[in-house]
Design a protein around this motif. Structure first.
Motif, mmCIF file in Angstrom:
data_model
loop_
_atom_site.group_PDB
_atom_site.id
_atom_site.type_symbol
_atom_site.label_atom_id
_atom_site.label_comp_id
_atom_site.label_asym_id
_atom_site.label_seq_id
_atom_site.Cartn_x
_atom_site.Cartn_y
_atom_site.Cartn_z
ATOM 1 N N LEU A 97 0.825 -1.208 0.000
ATOM 2 C CA LEU A 97 0.000 0.000 0.000
ATOM 3 C C LEU A 97 0.861 1.262 0.000
ATOM 4 C CD1 LEU A 97 -2.592 1.686 0.437
ATOM 5 C CD2 LEU A 97 -2.393 1.167 2.872
ATOM 6 N N ALA A 98 1.794 1.349 0.925
ATOM 7 C CA ALA A 98 2.582 2.572 1.062
ATOM 8 C C ALA A 98 3.555 2.782 -0.088
ATOM 9 C CB ALA A 98 3.349 2.552 2.390
ATOM 10 N N ALA A 99 3.829 1.721 -0.854
ATOM 11 C CA ALA A 99 4.780 1.825 -1.964
ATOM 12 C C ALA A 99 4.089 1.943 -3.322
ATOM 13 C CB ALA A 99 5.705 0.610 -1.968
ATOM 14 N N PHE A 105 -1.925 2.706 -9.231
ATOM 15 C CA PHE A 105 -3.277 2.520 -8.701
ATOM 16 C C PHE A 105 -4.310 2.930 -9.744
ATOM 17 C CE2 PHE A 105 -7.101 3.703 -6.454
ATOM 18 C CZ PHE A 105 -7.222 2.746 -5.449
ATOM 19 N N GLN A 106 -4.105 4.070 -10.365
ATOM 20 C CA GLN A 106 -5.059 4.567 -11.357
ATOM 21 C C GLN A 106 -5.089 3.684 -12.601
ATOM 22 O OE1 GLN A 106 -3.513 8.589 -11.633
ATOM 23 N NE2 GLN A 106 -5.208 9.399 -10.400
ATOM 24 N N GLN A 107 -3.949 3.106 -12.969
ATOM 25 C CA GLN A 107 -3.912 2.203 -14.117
ATOM 26 C C GLN A 107 -4.787 0.972 -13.863
ATOM 27 O OE1 GLN A 107 -0.312 -0.059 -14.612
ATOM 28 N NE2 GLN A 107 -0.509 -0.117 -16.844
ATOM 29 N N VAL A 108 -4.682 0.391 -12.678
ATOM 30 C CA VAL A 108 -5.476 -0.786 -12.338
ATOM 31 C C VAL A 108 -6.958 -0.436 -12.297
ATOM 32 C CG1 VAL A 108 -5.945 -2.504 -10.547
ATOM 33 C CG2 VAL A 108 -3.578 -1.897 -11.106
ATOM 34 N N TYR A 149 -0.667 -6.896 -0.481
ATOM 35 C CA TYR A 149 -0.008 -6.458 -1.722
ATOM 36 C C TYR A 149 -0.976 -6.256 -2.886
ATOM 37 C CZ TYR A 149 3.845 -8.219 1.063
ATOM 38 O OH TYR A 149 4.717 -8.466 2.100
ATOM 39 N N LEU A 150 -2.281 -6.242 -2.632
ATOM 40 C CA LEU A 150 -3.250 -6.103 -3.721
ATOM 41 C C LEU A 150 -4.206 -4.939 -3.475
ATOM 42 C CD1 LEU A 150 -4.260 -9.788 -4.602
ATOM 43 C CD2 LEU A 150 -2.597 -8.305 -5.736
ATOM 44 N N THR A 151 -3.721 -3.840 -2.928
ATOM 45 C CA THR A 151 -4.605 -2.718 -2.632
ATOM 46 C C THR A 151 -5.366 -2.253 -3.868
ATOM 47 O OG1 THR A 151 -3.232 -1.923 -0.816
ATOM 48 C CG2 THR A 151 -4.728 -0.330 -1.822
#
Length: 261
Positions: A97-99, A105-108, A149-151
């Motif tokens: 999350l922090a990395a 994030f926006q791409q996903v 690891y899947l935020t």
């Protein structure tokens, strides 16, 4: 007779993995399928293999509204109508999350969430004109249970479940059923990015996936894309005529609890 005789279905992410198996199964069950993907080579090859009378391919970036309009138009020109959609296209990125960079994030979200939204929006007028139809959205086990690891992925897939429920409520009066499939670990190029040199995704996990999920999943193995395709078929045909607004988990029992073998 096939379960989808006379149906015209748009399938996204159809060039490989779950989408490819859905395209093959739907065509075998009598549907005419419009295959959408950004992997033009494999997508065109699959359409040619299935045959012009059964399948067509279009380049479809699911995050672009103009691409959706073109895909719906192409389906109408090729087959006369649209009365089904399988929103299968998706991407997976592993990160803490922090990395996680905002761009990642926006791409996903753009592919997994916005793509499903635009797909539903694009086909509703066609399905309404056809007197009803079906939409199957691809969510995930991770939409219903947390996974480290899947935020970005879990957030986008949880949104798909939410949109599925709302769409089912809004569209029931038009004869349109909307459901979601929630796969667990499925053996596809997305979960094994090392198999696709040009994928551009992160490196695959070091652990062997089959052995890992063989220990973790109650049924003792990773899932197969054709198994997800059979669930999508069920939700797209008359066998599920009284089902709408539901997320269907297909995960070998993983959500029920982990069992170390």
């Amino acid at each position: 007779m096939g379960k989808l005789d006379g149906r015209v279905v748009i399938i996204t992410g159809a060039a490989r993995g779950q989408g490819e198996q859905e395209a093959r199964l739907f065509a075998a069950e009598g549907a005419r399928v419009l295959l959408g993907d950004v992997l033009d080579g494999p997508g065109k090859a699959l359409a040619e293999e299935l045959g012009d009378d059964r399948a067509r391919y279009v380049h479809l970036d699911v995050g672009r509204e103009a691409d959706w309009a073109a895909a719906v138009r192409a389906a109408g020109e090729a087959f006369g109508t649209v009365d089904g959609l399988v929103n299968n296209a998706g991407i997976l990125r592993y990160n803490e999350l922090a990395a996680t960079p905002l761009a990642e994030f926006q791409q996903v979200v753009r592919v997994n969430q916005v793509g499903a939204f635009l797909g539903m929006k694009a086909v509703v007028p066609e399905l309404t004109a056809a007197g009803g139809g079906t939409i199957v959205n691809t969510a995930s086990y991770a939409a219903l249970s947390g996974m480290a690891y899947l935020t970005a992925y879990a957030a986008s897939k949880a949104a798909v479940v939410g949109m599925t429920r709302v769409a089912a409520m809004e569209l029931a009066g038009r004869g349109i059923r909307v459901n979601a499939v929630c796969p667990g670990a499925i053996d596809t190029p997305m979960t094994r990015p090392e198999r696709v040199a040009a994928d551009g995704g992160p490196a695959a996990p070091d652990a062997d996936l089959e052995a890992f999920y063989g220990r973790l999943v109650p049924l003792g193995r990773i899932g197969r894309p054709e198994e997800v395709a059979r669930l999508a078929l069920f939700l797209s045909c008359a066998d599920s005529s009284y089902i709408t607004g539901q997320p269907f988990v297909i995960d070998g029992g993983w959500l029920s609890g982990t069992g170390i073998h």
